[in-house]
Every structure is written in structure tokens, then in C-alpha cells.
Design an enzyme around this catalytic site. Structure first.
Site, short mmCIF file in Angstrom:
data_model
loop_
_atom_site.label_atom_id
_atom_site.label_comp_id
_atom_site.label_asym_id
_atom_site.label_seq_id
_atom_site.Cartn_x
_atom_site.Cartn_y
_atom_site.Cartn_z
N TYR A 6 111.65 78.99 8.98
CA TYR A 6 111.30 79.29 7.59
C TYR A 6 110.49 78.12 7.05
CZ TYR A 6 112.01 80.23 2.58
OH TYR A 6 111.84 80.47 1.24
N ASP B 192 107.05 70.90 10.22
CA ASP B 192 107.63 71.14 8.91
C ASP B 192 108.95 70.36 8.87
OD1 ASP B 192 108.87 71.94 6.65
OD2 ASP B 192 108.61 74.09 6.98
N LYS C 192 112.57 67.87 -0.21
CA LYS C 192 114.00 67.55 -0.26
C LYS C 192 114.30 66.06 -0.42
CE LYS C 192 115.15 71.89 1.97
NZ LYS C 192 115.76 72.81 1.03
#
Ligand code: HOZ
Length: 414
Positions: A129, A224, A252
Site C-alpha cells: 500500500y 516507500d 510518519k
């Protein structure tokens, strides 16, 4: 008021049933709901809070920054300082651009890769994702896997056709895709350790293999590291596995719990980004001073403290404890961790890709999740999300969690 009562789908507990609790406050390893119940938190805002909730340095930095103004729409020294600090840890990011979320970072990185290579195709992996950008909602993980919507309506078929997919941990499949599409692939994007299909580690040689194949084909390799960055090791997965991607996306941890993303990589590629180059990408709140202050404060603590060996030891203790519980109760389970990211599947295993993750017992997981919640432990409300640990979690918290989880699993197993 909001679709499903939430502002991001996995929060709605659809993967485990029942209603989500609403949060009142959080501190250290704990989160309190509006009814006054407290939980040991292994979601940690889905990864950013490596120092735990409301770390004093982060809170103070945000307060000081807010008092000086919340947004300027003009550059600040903090943006330069945070970029330099990130590059210290992640040297492959020779230049970087701050954005507001991981999704923005991945969308921007792919646009840049397409412009730089002059090619259109993108290869991603089943169950990975990369945020909710149109190009990524093809066999995607995280909330889309949880809800069973791996290919979202609303994404034009013409666009989806530009996203090729292959199973994770299968280099032969990648070779086959490259044989078929030769010089049309702009980039391969991968979560170097998958955190959105549960937690899945790359097998030996897999990431170097992706590096070799992309380099030979003139395609870019995008790591990623929105989840793995500053989590699995100080230098992220690329530091741990010793593989240097062309572009990296972060989010994050670098925002300390405020909305931040970043993409960066080789200078010659990043120099294509406007205004230096022709690839347009912009944002009113990009490099926001509060977000920069929070990120700087968190990364500075990490630099001084170097908590990684201790985090790794505690995370191992947790995963081993959860697996020992399962073994004691005769429940098939496999698990893995890297740094302070971890996951356990109720499956015979081995789990090495999305298809094998799907063999896990999600009904048992749902019952286990709620039984844990009743005992004051908050795990991610989906079998297809990674868990996290913070420096605020002590051995006693971990041991208490393992005890609660044993009772919970006994109850869930029936
Ligand atoms: N996409 C995030 C988990 N991988 C979920 C974010 C959220 O719901 O807050």
C-alpha cells in the site's frame, strides 16, 4: 457526519467488527478513550510515535513553534535543518521535498519517475500500500485489503492499466514483467518490508534483486519507507539491508505525529522537481513550521538516545511472547519483526507475500483483537496491518501485554 464515522477507513474496525472507541487523550505507551478506559497502544497513530504519545520534547517544540505562527507559506530554517538531519540518516536522499502525507510523497515520486525516465508503467506488489493515489489502488493492502476493495471504483481503467503488479518476494515474477514490458517501466515501487498486508519481511536477495533488475532496465527503484523509515533501523530498510534506491518516500516518524511526508533521492532526479526542473508539485502547508518542529524534536531525540537496539530487543520479546502463547494454546501462528515494527499472523505459514497472508484466520484475529481490547491492549484493528512499539513501552508493559494476549487468545479460540 463522516463516512463510516471515521476519517480514514481502517479506524472503523470493519476488519474486526464492532465499533471503534473514540480517543480522549494519550501519553507514553497508553491511550484513553472518552469513557475513561485506557489501553496499552501498539498502533501508535499507525507508526509515527516512536517515542510514545505526547513526548515532552515534541510537545514543547510544537508549542514553541505555534507561538511563532502556525504557517507562513514561505521557507524557514527548520525545513533545511530537518532535511539535513534526514539526509544524515538516509544518505540516498541527496535532495528532498517535504509534503503533507505519505500519499502525497508517493504520488509525487511516481510523477517524477515518469518524467525522468520518459516512461509510463509502474510496477507495484500485491498487498503493498502506497497511500490512496489512483495509481496505487491496484491490488493494494492496508484499509483496501481490510475492506476487500483492492481495486477502487473511481480509478479510470486507463490509469490502472499503467500499474503492473507482481507478488512480493518473487524475483522471477519481476523478471517476467520486465521481459514483457522491456523499456516501458518507469519505476518499481516497494515497501521494502511490507507493513500493509500484515508485516512481511523481504527474503534474502530480494531487495538486491530488485535493485539489479531495475538498474539493468533503466527503471527507477522507489523504496516507500513511509512506515519503515526511522522504524526498522535508523537508516530505514535501505540502511538495514544495504540497498540504495533511486527515490525514497518518508512520512510518519519524520513528522513526530504531525502531518508530514517527504520524497527524495539522487540529485540528478530531484533536480527535475519545480522550480528547479519541470515536474510540478506544490503545497500550501508543505514544510509547515509545527510539523517541522515536531519532526526535528523527535529525530533529535532519536539521534541522542539511539534507542534502536533496545527497541529491537523489546519488540522481539513481544513477538516471541505472542507466538509462545499461540504454541501453548495450539493455535497456528507465525510472526516477524524488524526494529520496532512487527506482526503476527494466525496462519500455518510461512507468510512471504499477500496471497499467503490471506491464508490467515481473520475471524480468529477479530475475536482476539476484541478480547485484547477488553483487557486493555490496543492492537491494530486489522489482520493486514503492522504493529509498532515505542521507547515508552517498558519490559513490564510488554510482559503484561503477553499475559493479556494469552488470556485473550484462549477466549477467542473458544
Ligand atoms: N493507512 C494507514 C495504515 N497503514 C491508516 C491510517 C489511519 O487510518 O489513521
Amino acid at each position: 457526519m463522516t463516512p463510516g464515522g471515521v476519517n480514514s477507513p481502517v479506524r472503523a474496525f470493519r476488519g474486526v467488527g464492532g465499533e471503534p472507541f473514540f480517543v480522549d487523550r494519550a501519553e507514553g505507551p497508553r491511550i484513553w478513550d472518552v469513557d475513561g478506559n485506557s489501553y496499552l497502544d501498539y498502533v501508535l497513530s499507525w507508526g509515527p510515535l516512536i517515542l510514545g504519545h505526547a513526548h515532552p520534547d515534541v510537545v514543547e517544540a510544537i508549542g514553541l513553534a505555534a507561538a511563532r505562527g502556525t504557517s507562513y507559506g514561505a521557507p524557514t530554517p527548520a525545513e533545511v535543518e530537518l532535511a539535513q538531519l534526514i539526509r544524515e540518516f538516509v544518505p540516498s536522499m541527496q535532495r528532498l521535498r517535504f509534503v503533507n502525507s505519505g500519499t502525497e510523497a508517493t504520488m509525487s515520486a511516481v510523477r517524477l519517475a515518469r518524467a525522468f525516465t520518459g516512461r509510463d508503467l509502474l510496477l507495484k506488489f500485491d498487498g503493498c500500500y502506497h497511500g490512496h493515489g489512483d495509481s496505487f489502488l491496484v491490488k493494494a493492502g492496508s484499509g483496501v485489503a481490510t475492506l476487500g476493495l483492492p481495486n477502487s471504483p473511481g480509478v479510470p481503467a486507463e490509469l490502472s492499466r499503467l500499474t503492473l503488479t507482481a507478488p512480493f518476494n518473487d524475483l522471477e515474477a519481476v523478471e517476467a514483467v520486465f521481459r514483457a514490458h522491456a523499456d516501458r517501466i518507469a519505476a518499481v515501487i516497494v515497501e521494502p518490508a511490507v507493513g500493509n498486508a500484515g508485516f512481511i519481511l523481504p527474503e534474502d536477495g530480494y531487495l538486491p534483486g530488485l535493485r539489479r533488475i531495475t538498474a539493468a532496465a533503466g527503471a527507477l527503484l522507489i523504496f516507500d519507507e513511509v512506515m519503515t523509515g526511522f522504524r526498522v533501523a535508523p537508516g530505514g530498510a535501505q540502511g538495514h539491508f544495504g540497498v540504495r534506491p533511486d527515490l525514497t518516500t518518508l512520512g510518519k516518524v519524520i513528522g513526530g505525529g504531525l502531518p508530514v511526508g517527504a520524497y527524495g533521492g539522487r540529485s540528478e532526479i530531484m533536480d527535475w522537481v519545480a522550480p528547479r526542473g519541470p515536474v510540478y508539485q506544490a503545497g500550501t502547508l508543505s514544510g509547515n513550521p509545527l510539523a517541522m518542529a515536531a519532526g526535528l524534536a523527535q529525530l533529535r531525540v532519536l539521534r541522542v538516545m539511539d534507542p534502536y537496539p533496545e527497541l529491537e530487543r523489546r519488540t522481539r520479546r513481544l513477538v516471541e511472547g505472542l507466538l509462545a502463547n499461540a504454541a501453548e494454546l495450539g493455535v497456528p501462528a507465525v510472526g516477524a519483526h524488524l526494529g520496532s515494527m512487527w506482526g503476527v499472523f494466525f496462519a500455518e505459514g510461512p507468510v512471504r507475500c499477500y496471497a499467503t497472508a490471506l491464508t490467515s484466520d481473520t475471524r480468529l484475529f477479530g475475536r482476539f483483537f476484541h478480547a485484547c481490547l477488553q483487557r486493555g491492549v490496543f492492537f491494530a484493528p486489522s489482520a493486514f496491518e503492522a504493529g509498532f512499539l515505542s521507547t515508552a513501552h517498558q519490559d513490564a508493559d510488554v510482559d503484561h501485554t503477553i499475559d493479556c494476549a494469552r488470556d485473550a487468545l484462549r477466549a477467542a479460540r473458544g
